[in-house]
Design an enzyme around this catalytic site. Sequence first.
Site, short mmCIF file in Angstrom:
data_model
loop_
_atom_site.label_atom_id
_atom_site.label_comp_id
_atom_site.label_asym_id
_atom_site.label_seq_id
_atom_site.Cartn_x
_atom_site.Cartn_y
_atom_site.Cartn_z
N TYR A 142 0.70 -1.42 -0.14
CA TYR A 142 0.28 0.10 0.00
C TYR A 142 0.61 1.38 0.05
O TYR A 142 0.58 2.20 -0.61
CB TYR A 142 -0.96 0.13 1.22
N LYS A 191 3.31 -15.30 2.41
CA LYS A 191 3.47 -16.20 1.07
C LYS A 191 4.70 -16.50 1.17
O LYS A 191 5.31 -16.08 0.13
CB LYS A 191 2.73 -15.09 0.04
N ASP A 223 -3.02 -18.32 0.70
CA ASP A 223 -3.87 -19.04 -0.28
C ASP A 223 -4.63 -20.20 0.43
O ASP A 223 -5.96 -20.24 0.59
CB ASP A 223 -3.54 -19.67 -1.53
N ASP A 247 -6.51 -7.00 4.14
CA ASP A 247 -7.48 -6.30 3.62
C ASP A 247 -8.46 -7.43 2.92
O ASP A 247 -9.58 -7.13 3.23
CB ASP A 247 -6.74 -5.44 2.50
N ASP A 251 -12.35 -8.86 4.59
CA ASP A 251 -13.67 -8.96 4.05
C ASP A 251 -14.16 -10.62 3.90
O ASP A 251 -15.40 -10.64 4.38
CB ASP A 251 -13.35 -8.42 2.73
C1 IPM Z 1 -10.43 -1.26 4.10
C2 IPM Z 1 -10.73 -0.86 2.78
C3 IPM Z 1 -9.37 0.30 2.57
C4 IPM Z 1 -8.29 -0.73 2.21
C5 IPM Z 1 -9.66 1.15 1.26
C6 IPM Z 1 -10.86 1.99 1.28
C7 IPM Z 1 -8.38 1.99 0.86
O1 IPM Z 1 -10.97 -1.73 1.68
O2 IPM Z 1 -10.14 -0.49 5.17
O3 IPM Z 1 -10.27 -2.45 4.15
O4 IPM Z 1 -7.83 -1.22 1.43
O5 IPM Z 1 -7.44 -0.73 3.30
MG MG Z 2 -10.56 -3.76 2.53
#
Ligand code: IPM
Ligand code: MG
Length: 356
Positions: A142, A191, A223, A247, A251
């Site tokens: 990032y 990884k 993975d 990240d 999710d």
């Molecule tokens: C998160 C989001 C952010 C990230 C984006 C909005 C930059 O997806 O906080 O997980 O990738 O960190």
């Molecule tokens: Mg995210």
Amino acid sequence: MEYSIAVVKGDGIGPEVIEEAKKVLNRVGERFGHRFEYKELLAGGSAIDQLGLALPSETIEACKNSDSVLLGAVGGPKWDHLPGDKRPEQAILGLRKQLGLFANIRPAILFPELADACPLRRESVEGGLDLIVVRELTGGIYFGEKGYKDTEKGRAAYDVEIYSEKEVERIAKVAFEMARKRRKKLTSVDKANVLESSRLWRSVVNRVGKDYPDVELSHMYIDNAAMQLIREPKQFDVIVTNNMFGDILTDEASMITGSIGMLPSASLAEGNFGLYEPIHGSAPDIAGKDIANPMATILSVAMMLRFTFGLSEEADAVELAVKSVLREGYRTADIMSQGMKKIGTKEAGDRIAKAI
Ligand code: IPM
Ligand code: MG
């Protein structure tokens, strides 16, 4: 006690969910004798619209001068056409970097009341699910060097994944400390079969682990971890991983709890300072309709009370209030199921505040 909180409502449903979180905080103040002072600040799309840039320096300064930061969500299709360095997301990335928020704590908890919302087989989550992902937040790909260059094959773009030993060491320590207070199991995800940066990551985590002989440490490739999280999520207690893998995994972890609208997060700096936000986005499609679920933001406030202000009784009270409203059968649209009572954003906030 008095606490100052920098508030970035942001875009989409951000302002609505923040309103309810403030309602709950104010109730905590009344009940336990604290005063919370809010300073509203612009960042993200609304800052682009009003001031022409995603992260005004005034916002950064005011955050630095506050005891903690509460953020709704930023972004939306309205700003999708902007070049990478001008997008609303830059506000979040900039705040993380400028405030030194290197440790992102994202719990994935399946509330027993919402077990039906979990898309996995019932046996996989029998008895509940309670894991935490500790994601490194200010390093890696990032923030590594990025750009375009001309090569023999034509124009190319690159983003560099880079980690220093120090960066890995400090996030590993946060994760080990967290595991120590829980079920004492830490899984480091990398990884290392392919990436040099992951091999460094793994060796540093092993080294830090020597100071935590009471915590059982294991390593897993990203993975495989993505697969195991679906196959048998209960095997995890605390997961520590880099910025990008974190990240993605968070999710995924949120989805197995069935309700991204329920999950809070804390981004912590050295010391007690932190930024607290729901893990969901700005959901522009449902903005302004009083249907967004404010619980993730309200639970983020509970994390703020616990981690930054050291008010664990108050934090427990907020979490219990959310649970009791769920137990009474109230549901926002995103977690609605048959036989339950549907409520809107404001009513959810009112009921949770009242339950404190
Ligand atoms: C998160 C989001 C952010 C990230 C984006 C909005 C930059 O997806 O906080 O997980 O990738 O960190
Ligand atoms: Mg995210």
